[in-house]
Motif scaffolding. Sequence first.
Motif, short mmCIF file in Angstrom:
data_model
loop_
_atom_site.label_atom_id
_atom_site.label_comp_id
_atom_site.label_asym_id
_atom_site.label_seq_id
_atom_site.Cartn_x
_atom_site.Cartn_y
_atom_site.Cartn_z
N VAL A 399 -5.95 -3.92 3.43
CA VAL A 399 -6.67 -5.28 3.66
C VAL A 399 -7.37 -5.98 2.39
O VAL A 399 -7.82 -5.44 1.63
N GLY A 443 -10.35 -10.21 7.55
CA GLY A 443 -9.49 -9.86 6.65
C GLY A 443 -8.19 -10.13 6.74
O GLY A 443 -7.62 -10.55 7.97
N TRP A 454 -7.60 1.67 7.96
CA TRP A 454 -8.18 1.14 6.75
C TRP A 454 -9.76 1.68 6.78
O TRP A 454 -10.33 2.02 7.70
N TYR A 551 -7.40 -9.47 13.53
CA TYR A 551 -7.64 -9.33 11.88
C TYR A 551 -8.81 -8.59 11.68
O TYR A 551 -9.86 -8.36 12.71
#
Length: 584
Positions: A399, A443, A454, A551
């Motif tokens: 990311v 991101g 992430w 996102y």
Amino acid sequence: MSLPAEFLSEDQLSCSICLDIFINPVSTPCGHSFCLVCITSYWEGQSKTCLCPLCKENFRKRPELHINHTLKEITEQFKRMTDTSMSPRNVSGDSLAGQIPTPKLAGQFPPQEFSEQLMKEMKTRFQRSASSEFLPSHQPSAASPPGMMTRCYSVSGTDGGGSDGQQCHKHRQCLELFCKTDQSCICNVCAETEHQGHAVGPAKREMNIKKVNVKILQCGRQYNVLRSVLTLCVSKQSQLRIMEVELQGLITVREKKIEEIQSSLSEIQAIADQEKAGTVSTFSELMRTMERSQAELLEVVEMGRRAAELRSQAFIRDLEMEIANLRKRSGNLSQLVQSQDHFTFFKTYPSYSSLPATKNWTDVALTPDPTAGSVLRNVTQVVREIQESMKKLPEILDVTLDRDSAHPRLILSEDGKQVRCSDRYQNVPDTPERFDRVVCVLGRPGFNSGRHYWLVQVGEKTDWDLGVASHFINRKGKIAAKPANGFWFLSLRDKHEYIFRAEQSTTISLQQKPQTIGVFVDYEKGQVSFYNADTRSLIFTFTGTFVSILYPFFSPCTNKSGKNEAPLIICPAGSAEKSWLTEK
């Protein structure tokens, strides 16, 4: 000022393109003169640059041509003097000497260098010698025995040929004339008898015209625009140069085709090398029992490469053969053009009156074998089950923060991995992608399938928001943070209050404050989960439905007079996290 015709020659006042007296003469910047229509037509066939037909000087921009009025007046005066001084030509056999043009000897001195008396004497001698040498051969002298063959001579006095093939078999006369109606060489007697009323002219002159036609036929289809110009407007020397250029053009096209085939072969070899490398890489992940199959499949790839090489060699061999034939034909054409024997010329002319049959190489290309790539596909099919198992592992998402969406108060690090809130607004453009009220940022990259994970380091921050957001969210004004509006995120408020934002917000109680938050999204299942990455424990999971691109979502919140100024930091996740999530 009127000048005697003896001090002017037709060559001095002739256009080197049409070989006739100037009509509206113009001069190029290099100093050569041509007819206005001739040079204009000659340049129309050229694409960008313009060349002088004589010296080949290159003009990047077409020169502006203006009629040379002085030269035009001299030309017109020369025509008037010539018309009044020359008598009509008699084409009958009674005045054969009048049919023979005065020869123009190579290297002759300009007429103005001779005195008028000497010029007259030379003319008288030439006419006398020409009349004696060109007596009709069907009128034998008294000293000649009956039936004796009379030899024919050219203007220069050389033997024109003594064989029966170059004389009329019926009248034993030189075949000096050419009948355009019957397309055959004839003698003077034939012209007056069985060819009377036909279009008859000097054979030498007709041969020169045919030579021009031979060269024009060699131009090829791509020079059709120049055919009419070349027929009327190119001098003998220029025609030879053009013929050489055109044949060289045919050779160049085929040499370029060879280079194209060789380049295609290099690309195919590169593809084969990549395929072999991919095959080796795939087999390295399989068991040793597949090594024997690896060698066999690599041999298939090598066979395809060798087959392509053999095809390329065949193409190149055919092209080189055509180039050799074209060069040989070019040499034969040069000999034919230089020939002065009109009988041999007309005998050889039909075989060179058209372009040779050549293969059309336009659509010929060296293409990969239709089975190319099958080796790698077969190998991929073998490991498909392994790949299906690997799909169950979540993808560690790399990311990076999207600067175009960041609120003006947010400060991003150069690598796009950290974000913190400032007390001041940054000087950034107000674009539709940018949040203008809530201090948050999205991101990259986005995703609309698969399983993604992430990590974000939150440390001792007192407030933050982490999660995902839809591509269709509203980025202007106040945000209503809930799944129906495209937001799925976990919030920390006042250092200890954890809340998942929904229609009815869910408060989450944690015994240990996490320093690093793991965000896991399973798009197909519609799940978003939050983990304490330090203890590998689940914080909260929401299940719904995702219908657009998602996102990563970040908000460091305001710094609260320095109490919350620490940044949010995106951390790399390792294989340990993937294994742990798979177990979950």
